[in-house]
Design a protein around this motif. Structure first.
Motif, PDB file in Angstrom:
ATOM      1  N   GLU A  26      -7.452   1.876  -1.206  1.00  0.00           N
ATOM      2  CA  GLU A  26      -7.122   1.412   0.398  1.00  0.00           C
ATOM      3  C   GLU A  26      -8.464   2.679   1.539  1.00  0.00           C
ATOM      4  O   GLU A  26      -8.344   3.620   1.373  1.00  0.00           O
ATOM      5  CB  GLU A  26      -5.745   1.842   0.297  1.00  0.00           C
ATOM      6  CG  GLU A  26      -4.680   1.581  -0.684  1.00  0.00           C
ATOM      7  CD  GLU A  26      -3.755   1.684  -0.414  1.00  0.00           C
ATOM      8  OE1 GLU A  26      -3.348   2.960   0.674  1.00  0.00           O
ATOM      9  OE2 GLU A  26      -2.561   2.304  -0.891  1.00  0.00           O
ATOM     10  N   ARG A  59      -5.500  -1.281  -6.493  1.00  0.00           N
ATOM     11  CA  ARG A  59      -6.227  -1.221  -5.359  1.00  0.00           C
ATOM     12  C   ARG A  59      -7.206   0.031  -4.447  1.00  0.00           C
ATOM     13  O   ARG A  59      -7.046   1.253  -5.380  1.00  0.00           O
ATOM     14  CB  ARG A  59      -4.704  -1.346  -4.111  1.00  0.00           C
ATOM     15  CG  ARG A  59      -4.743  -1.167  -3.541  1.00  0.00           C
ATOM     16  CD  ARG A  59      -3.165  -1.177  -2.913  1.00  0.00           C
ATOM     17  NE  ARG A  59      -2.322   0.033  -2.999  1.00  0.00           N
ATOM     18  CZ  ARG A  59      -1.299   0.349  -3.868  1.00  0.00           C
ATOM     19  NH1 ARG A  59      -1.204  -0.625  -4.787  1.00  0.00           N
ATOM     20  NH2 ARG A  59      -1.478   1.631  -3.937  1.00  0.00           N
ATOM     21  N   ALA A 101      -0.217   4.069   1.779  1.00  0.00           N
ATOM     22  CA  ALA A 101      -0.830   5.053   2.734  1.00  0.00           C
ATOM     23  C   ALA A 101       0.238   5.779   3.348  1.00  0.00           C
ATOM     24  O   ALA A 101      -0.582   6.999   4.426  1.00  0.00           O
ATOM     25  CB  ALA A 101      -1.354   4.293   4.088  1.00  0.00           C
ATOM     26  N   ILE A 143      -6.219   1.038   8.438  1.00  0.00           N
ATOM     27  CA  ILE A 143      -6.338   0.871   7.151  1.00  0.00           C
ATOM     28  C   ILE A 143      -6.793  -0.461   7.611  1.00  0.00           C
ATOM     29  O   ILE A 143      -6.393  -1.787   7.579  1.00  0.00           O
ATOM     30  CB  ILE A 143      -4.527   1.119   6.694  1.00  0.00           C
ATOM     31  CG1 ILE A 143      -4.948   0.827   4.719  1.00  0.00           C
ATOM     32  CG2 ILE A 143      -3.945   0.157   6.575  1.00  0.00           C
ATOM     33  CD1 ILE A 143      -3.458   1.418   3.810  1.00  0.00           C
ATOM     34  N   VAL A 193       1.349  -3.733   3.737  1.00  0.00           N
ATOM     35  CA  VAL A 193      -0.067  -3.052   4.468  1.00  0.00           C
ATOM     36  C   VAL A 193       0.498  -3.237   6.561  1.00  0.00           C
ATOM     37  O   VAL A 193      -0.144  -2.864   7.484  1.00  0.00           O
ATOM     38  CB  VAL A 193      -0.996  -3.211   4.417  1.00  0.00           C
ATOM     39  CG1 VAL A 193      -1.959  -5.480   4.814  1.00  0.00           C
ATOM     40  CG2 VAL A 193      -2.504  -2.697   5.027  1.00  0.00           C
ATOM     41  N   ALA A 211      -6.732  -2.521   2.907  1.00  0.00           N
ATOM     42  CA  ALA A 211      -6.936  -2.296   1.916  1.00  0.00           C
ATOM     43  C   ALA A 211      -7.137  -3.847   1.088  1.00  0.00           C
ATOM     44  O   ALA A 211      -6.985  -4.789   1.539  1.00  0.00           O
ATOM     45  CB  ALA A 211      -5.174  -3.028   1.570  1.00  0.00           C
ATOM     46  N   VAL A 242       0.898  -0.821  -0.438  1.00  0.00           N
ATOM     47  CA  VAL A 242      -0.244   0.166   0.246  1.00  0.00           C
ATOM     48  C   VAL A 242       0.602   1.494  -0.161  1.00  0.00           C
ATOM     49  O   VAL A 242       1.686   1.346   0.739  1.00  0.00           O
ATOM     50  CB  VAL A 242      -1.088   0.205   1.119  1.00  0.00           C
ATOM     51  CG1 VAL A 242      -2.044  -1.095   1.225  1.00  0.00           C
ATOM     52  CG2 VAL A 242      -0.419   0.509   2.565  1.00  0.00           C
TER      53      VAL A 242
END
Length: 804
Positions: A164, A162, A68, A82, A75, A84, A66
Motif C-alpha cells: 500500500e 500486499r 490504510a 492510495i 480500497v 494498493a 487494505v
C-alpha cells in the motif's frame, strides 16, 4: 608559479569532496522498466485465502482490501490517496525491490545511496536527502505494521501479500515521520491447516537471477509455521577497465530468509510471531563520467583507457576499490484480542542493521581520495497498543499509544594521497600538499551517534452523519527527545585532510507536536465516493552533525511541518468493468529539513538546516477498463508542480553568473574570491521531481482447453524532463524518456505451475538515475558524473513458478 597557484586553489576545495559532500556523489534515484497503474488491475484475494498461490486469472468482481486506516476496508472506500497492489501483481511485473515501485505508482520515486539515511522514497516530489544519522526520512516505510528506522533494510520483496502506497501526511495513524507519505508492506501470514511449497525463479541476461522458496507447515489445529528463503543477484551496469581491480563495480547480491508463526487458540485471540535475517554482498551504484574538463585528471586518465565521457558512457577507470556489505534482521510479536465488538492489538518489534560501503571518491586512477564512504549501524525497539471499535453505529474509531526507541551511528571517512592532474601540470601527477613526504596518506572522518525516543497517543474517528455522509476527525500528540554524540578526527597514522579539525560535542533537543486530519467523505452512490481532507503532518527534530567547525556550534534542526489539502473521487462503474480514480492535492512544507552549503565555511562544507519551505500541487489519476473477462487495460499518471518556496544556501552551478554579472550568486563571506557561489533557489523545481509521469498496462489471459492458461502483458512507463539538482543546473537534466516491458507465459489453469518470458527495458533505453556536478569545482570545472539504474539496460529472461 602557475602550478603553485593551482595547488592553492585545489586546497581550498579539498573539503568539498570531503565527508558529506563527497558522499553525496553516490546518491542514486532508481526507476524501472515496466509499469501498472493501480491495485485493481489484479484483484485482492479474500481474507480467507489470503496468502494462497495467486491465481493467474482476474476476477473482475473482487475488491482489494487494505488497512490504510488501520482497519480492513475496500480500497475504493478509503478517503486517502492510495495505490494498493497484490503480491501476484508485483511478481508478474518482475518487481523484486522497492526501487521498482515507481512501476505501480507514478507519484513515487526511490533514491538509493551508500548512506542508509539518504536512501528512501520520494512521493509527490517530496523526500529527504541527508547523510546525517540525525535526520530521518519524510516517507515512512512499514513492514507488517512495524516502522523501519532504516528504509534501506528492505532490498528484496518476497512473500508479499500486499503493498500500500499512501500519499500525503500519514504519520497520524502510522507511527513515526510519515510527513509526506507511507509505503506499507504486508507479508503473507501462515495458513492453518495447509501444507504447501511455493517457488519462484528468474534467470536472465545481465547476470540476473532470483530464487524464492516458501514453505507453509501446519503445526496443529490452531497453529502454523511459514518459512522462506531468497537469493537475488545481478551484474553491474558499469565496467571498470583498470585491470588491477574487479571489472564489476556495481553488481547486486542479496540473500536471506525468515520464519513466521501464527497461533489462533480461539476465535478471539491470535498471536503472530515473525523473524528474519538477510545480507547484502554487493549493491549498486557506481558513478561514471558524463562530461570532463580538458587537462584535468578525469579527462587525462579516461583517455589512457580509451574511455570517452558522454551521457551514454558505461566505463570507468578507478584506482580505489568499490565494495559494499550489509546485514539486517529482527523480529516482531503481534497479539490480537477481540473484546466483544472491540479489537485490541499489541505490536512489539526489534530491528537491527549494519551497512558499509566505500568507493573511489575521485573516480580516477589518480589517488586524490581513493577511499570515500562510511557505515551506518542502527537498532530500534517499538511498541504499539491499538484499540479498534466496531462499525455500524454513529461513531467508530481507532485509538492507540506508540513508543519508539532508536540508536543510530553514522560514520563517514575519506582517505587519499591528495594527488591530482591539472592543465598546468601537462598530464603529470602533482601533490596538492608538497610539504608532506611522498606517499603521505591524508584522512578525515566523522562519527554521529544519535539516540532518539518518540512517545505518541493518537485517535481517528468517523462520524456517520447520514448513510452517505461521513466526517473524519483525527489527531496525534507526539513527544520526541533526541541526544547527539559527535566526534571528528582522522585515523591514527595518517595526516588530517587540510582544513579538518579534531573535536567532539554533545547536544540534546526535544519537541512536542500535535498533528491532525479532518475531512468529509460523501458516497454519491454505491459506485462513487468523494472526499475532501486537510492534514497537518509532522517530521520530528534532528541534528546536522556533518562538518562541525567548533564544539559550540549548534547542530539542532527544528521539526518539518507539512500541511496537505486533498480532494478525491473513487468511481467503479459498469459492474466493476470500469474504475476511475482521481486526486487533487496541494502541500505546503514549513521548515523543510535540507542539506545545504555552509556559508560560514571557506571549504564549502555541508550542513543540515531548516532551509525554508516547499510547495507541491497537482493531480493524480488512474483508469482501469475491463472490456472483456480476459483483457484488462489500465493507465495512470501524475502531474506534480513542486517548487521551493524558500531555499537559501544552495550552491550555484558552474558558470552561473555572480551578482556583479547580473546573476544570483554570491561568494561565501569566508572565501570572497571563490569561483563558486550560493543563492536562494526559491521558485525552482524540486530536485528529482518530474512534472509528468505516467504508465500504461495491457494484460490478457485466456484458458487453453481446460488445463492451461496463457497470459500476455505489456507495459510502458514514462516521465518528463527532470533536473536532479536543486539549483537548476542545465548539466544535471535527464531528458524525458519511456520504458517498455512485458511478460508472456503459460501455466496450469489451477496455478500449480507457470513458465514465462519477461523483458525489462525491452528497447534498451539508456537513462541516468542521478546526475551530479563534480564534487569540487576546482578539481574538474564543468565536469559531471551520473549513475545508472540497474534497469537502464535491457534484461530478458525466463521465469518459473510452482506450488505443491
Amino acid at each position: 608559479m602557475h602550478t603553485r597557484t593551482t595547488i592553492v586553489t585545489l586546497l581550498t576545495g579539498v573539503s568539498a569532496l570531503a565527508l558529506p559532500a563527497g558522499a553525496s556523489a553516490q546518491t542514486t534515484q532508481v526507476g524501472t522498466a515496466t509499469a501498472t497503474t493501480a491495485a485493481e488491475t489484479i484483484p485482492q484475494t479474500s481474507p480467507a485465502d489470503a496468502g494462497a498461490a495467486p491465481p493467474l486469472s482476474s476476477d473482475v468482481t473482487a475488491e482489494i482490501v487494505v488497512t490504510a486506516q488501520r482497519r480492513a476496508e475496500s480500497v475504493q472506500r478509503v478517503p486517502v490517496a492510495i495505490t494498493a497492489v497484490r503480491g501476484d501483481a508485483l511478481q508478474r511485473l518482475n518487481i523484486t525491490s522497492p526501487q521498482q515501485l515507481t512501476l505501480i505508482d507514478p507519484s513515487v520515486r526511490y533514491k538509493q545511496s551508500t548512506s542508509a539515511g539518504n536512501s528512501g522514497f520520494l512521493i509527490r516530489g517530496i523526500g529527504t536527502s541527508s547523510f546525517s544519522a540525525g535526520i530521518e526520512q519524510s516517507i515512512s516505510t512499514v513492514v507488517d505494521g512495524v516502522v523501519l528506522g532504516d528504509p534501506s533494510t528492505i532490498s528484496t520483496l518476497v512473500d508479499i501479500e500486499r503493498v500500500e502506497i499512501l500519499r500525503g501526511p500519514q504519520g497520524m495513524l502510522f507511527g513515526k515521520n510519515a510527513s509526506a507519505g507511507l509505503v506499507s508492506f504486508t507479508t503473507v501470514r501462515p495458513k492453518i491447516g495447509v501444507a504447501e511449497l511455493v517457488g519462484h525463479g528468474e534467470l536472465g541476461t545481465q547476470g540476473h537471477g532470483v530464487a524464492n522458496l516458501i514453505g507453509n507447515l501446519p503445526i496443529s489445529e490452531t497453529s502454523a509455521l511459514r518459512v522462506f528463503g531468497f537469493y537475488k543477484q545481478r551484474d553491474g551496469v558499469v565496467r571498470n577497465l583498470n585491470p588491477a581491480l574487479p571489472r564489476d563495480v556495481d553488481g547486486q547480491l542479496n540473500y536471506g530468509g525468515g520464519a513466521k508463526f501464527l497461533w489462533k487458540p480461539t476465535d478471539a485471540l491470535s498471536v503472530f510471531l515473525s523473524a528474519d535475517y538477510s545480507e547484502v554482498g554487493r549493491f549498486c551504484c557506481s558513478m561514471v563520467w558524463a562530461k570532463n574538463a580538458p587537462g584535468y585528471a578525469p579527462a587525462v586518465t579516461l583517455a589512457q583507457y580509451g574511455i570517452t565521457a558522454s551521457p551514454t558512457n558505461r566505463y570507468v577507470a578507478i584506482g580505489g576499490r568499490s565494495y559494499g556489505y550489509a546485514k539486517r534482521g529482527g523480529g516482531s510479536a503481534e497479539i490480537n484480542y477481540d473484546m466483544g465488538d472491540y479489537a485490541l492489538t499489541s505490536l512489539t518489534a526489534y530491528r537491527q542493521s549494519y551497512r558499509e560501503s566505500f568507493y573511489d571518491g575521485d573516480n580516477t586512477t589518480v589517488n586524490y581520495v581513493d577511499r570515500n564512504g562510511g557505515s551506518n549501524a542502527l537498532r530500534q525497539i517499538s511498541e504499539e497498543l491499538r484499540l479498534t471499535s466496531p462499525t455500524g453505529g454513529l461513531i467508530d474509531y481507532v485509538a492507540g499509544l506508540f513508543f519508539f526507541d532508536q540508536h543510530a551511528k553514522g560514520f563517514i571517512d575519506q582517505q587519499g594521497r591528495l594527488e591530482w592532474i591539472v592543465p598546468a601540470s601537462n598530464g603529470t601527477v602533482i601533490r596538492v600538499v608538497p610539504s608532506q613526504p611522498v606517499g603521505t596518506i591524508f584522512d578525515g572522518n566523522l562519527t554521529n551517534r544519535v539516540h532518539s525516543r518518540s512517545y505518541a497517543a493518537f485517535a481517528q474517528a468517523n462520524v456517520h452523519a447520514t448513510d452517505k455522509l461521513n466526517f473524519i476527525l483525527g489527531g496525534r500528540l507526539t513527544r520526541d527527545v533526541l541526544k547527539l554524540d559527535y566526534s571528528r578526527g582522522s585515523v591514527p597514522g595518517t595526516i588530517p585532510i587540510p582544513g579538518g579539525v579534531t573535536l567532539s560535542l554533545r547536544q540534546e533537543t526535544s519537541n512536542t507536536n500535535f498533528s491532525f486530519r479532518v475531512g468529509a467523505q460523501y458516497s454519491v452512490s454505491d459506485q462513487i465516493m468523494t472526499y475532501a481532507t486537510v492534514s497537518r503532518g509532522y517530521k520530528g527534530p534532528g541534528f546536522s552533525g556533518l562538518t562541525v567547525s567548533n564544539a559550540s556550534q549548534d547542530q539542532r534542526v527544528a521539526p518539518e511541518i507539512p500541511t496537505n489539502y486533498e480532494l478525491g473521487i473513487r468511481a467503479t462503474m459498469l459492474d466493476r468493468r470500469l474504475t476511475v480514480n482521481a486526486t487533487l492535492f496541494k502541500t505546503h512544507v514549513r521548515d523543510f529539513q535540507a542539506q545545504v552549503a555552509d556559508l560560514s565555511s571557506a571549504s564549502y562544507a555541508n550542513r543540515i538546516t531548516n532551509a525554508g519551505s516547499l510547495n507541491s500541487k497537482g493531480v493524480e489519476f488512474s483508469i482501469i477498463a475491463r472490456p472483456m473477462p480476459d483483457l484488462t487495460l489500465s493507465g495512470g499518471g501524475a502531474y506534480v508542480d513542486a517548487k521551493y518556496g524558500e531555499f537559501n544556501g544552495v550552491q550555484c552551478y558552474f558558470g552561473q553568473p555572480k551578482v556583479a554579472q547580473g546573476g544570483p550568486c554570491t561568494a561565501p563571506p569566508a572565501n570572497p574570491t571563490s569561483i563558486d557561489g550560493f543563492f536562494n533557489a526559491a521558485g525552482l523545481r524540486l530536485a528529482a521531481a518530474p512534472r509528468f509521469s505516467y504508465n500504461l498496462v495491457a494484460d490478457y489471459q485466456r484458458l487453453i482447453g481446460s488445463d492451461l492458461r496463457a497470459s500476455v502483458q505489456f507495459n510502458f512507463t514514462g516521465q518528463s524532463d527532470v533536473n536532479y539538482s536543486a539549483n537548476g543546473d542545465p548539466g544535471t537534466i535527464q531528458k524525458a524518456f519511456g520504458l517498455l516491458g512485458g511478460n508472456v507465459g503459460i501455466g496450469a489453469a489451477d496455478s500449480r505451475w507457470r513458465v514465462g518470458l519477461f523483458a525489462i527495458n525491452l528497447l534498451d533505453k539508456r537513462w541516468a538515475a542521478q546526475k551530479n556536478p563534480s564534487p569540487t569545482t576546482t578539481l574538474n570545472p564543468g565536469g559531471y558524473l551520473q549513475y545508472y539504474s540497474p534497469d537502464a539496460v535491457r534484461t530478458i529472461g525466463l521465469t518459473l513458478d510452482f506450488r505443491l
